[in-house]
Design an enzyme around this catalytic site. Structure first.
Site: not given
Length: 302
Positions: A38, A73, A171, A175, A205
């Site tokens: 992360d 990253d 997004y 995806k 989330t």
């Protein structure tokens, strides 16, 4: 726990919070050795200076598991290579890559900036490609050396990528690309002992707080259908030896519900045997549309 992934080496990207953290803890509970990746950014991808990977790795260690933190990253090609190398250096190999890292910059298409498009596509789509590319290179080398690993890749798509989502063009496109990448990688990497699948999860989330506003309340008691931990059992199973015969698939998971998403398929067809004239295609296409099922609605469409 059953030890379903005993001693398997697992990378989980975006594992500092939310669904990724739940994956890392679930794999560790099943005996896996985990690389907790992360980079530590805010919801929109901006730097925060936090160290969530270290916290989760420490949490796993406190529970008796084995984990190391990594802050590379994943959308940086060299960083992704270092991530894979971290698994090799720390645990002597790599068996499972779970790509989960991402953030959102939601905006209606007419207001969407180039930087907002580039940032989201970069972290989601390139952030899946880059670690996969380096992991695949390792698995190919292992296979050629006669040490074929029973390897797994679990990508993270989304219902937005499968059906579209109003206000999330960047997004949704990223995806959808991940779903496409999944089926291609499955076809290419099977010869090296690698299966590649994807999930499209729904859970509570940072990324979904606004999307699911009004449906995110935690129950006072009983089953919390939006808990991130509900997603992880499927991911752990897909990362285990038991899933060897499953590849190139996309699963939707929410609460206690698991479903198999149906990909684009060839539908009704008319073949003239010659080039069509534009003017004659109207009734032909009307016939095809009448024979085909209606598409699923886009999320958020009125």
């Amino acid at each position: 726990m059953s030890g379903l992934c005993q001693d398997r080496v697992v990378i989980v990207t975006g594992a500092g919070r939310g669904i990724g953290r739940a994956h890392a803890l679930a794999f560790a509970a099943e005996g896996a050795r985990v690389v907790v990746n992360d980079v530590g950014v805010a919801l929109d991808g901006s730097a925060t200076g936090e160290g969530p990977a270290d916290r989760v790795a420490a949490e796993i260690g406190a529970l008796g598991g084995k984990a190391v933190a990594n802050t590379d990253d994943v959308a940086d090609f060299a960083g992704a290579a270092n991530l894979v190398q971290t698994a090799l250096d720390s645990f002597g190999g790599l068996d499972v890559l779970v790509s989960n890292a991402g953030f959102v910059r939601d905006r209606m298409l007419v207001n969407l900036g180039e930087d907002e498009w580039d940032a989201v596509v970069r972290v989601h789509l390139k952030g899946h490609f880059a670690p996969l590319r380096h992991a695949a290179q390792y698995w190919r080398a292992e296979a050629k050396a006669g040490r074929t690993r029973d390897a797994r890749v679990v990508n993270t798509s989304s219902g937005a990528g499968l059906l579209g989502s109003v206000g999330q063009a960047n997004y949704s496109a990223a995806k959808a690309g991940i779903a496409g990448l999944t089926v291609v990688a499955a076809a290419e990497l099977g010869r090296y002992g690698v299966t590649v699948n994807a999930i499209a999860p729904s859970a509570r989330t940072r990324m979904t707080e606004e999307v699911f506003a009004g449906t995110m309340a935690r129950p006072d008691d009983g089953f919390d259908a939006m808990a991130p931990e509900n997603v992880s059992p499927l991911v752990v199973w897909l990362g285990s030896g038991e899933s060897a015969g499953v590849t190139g698939r996309v699963f939707e998971v929410e609460g206690g519900k698991v479903s198999l998403a149906q990909a684009w398929r060839h539908g009704p067809a008319v073949d003239k045997g010659d080039r069509w004239e534009a003017a004659e295609l109207g009734p032909v296409l009307e016939k095809l549309l009448a024979e085909a099922p209606e598409p699923e609605p886009v999320y958020g469409a009125s």
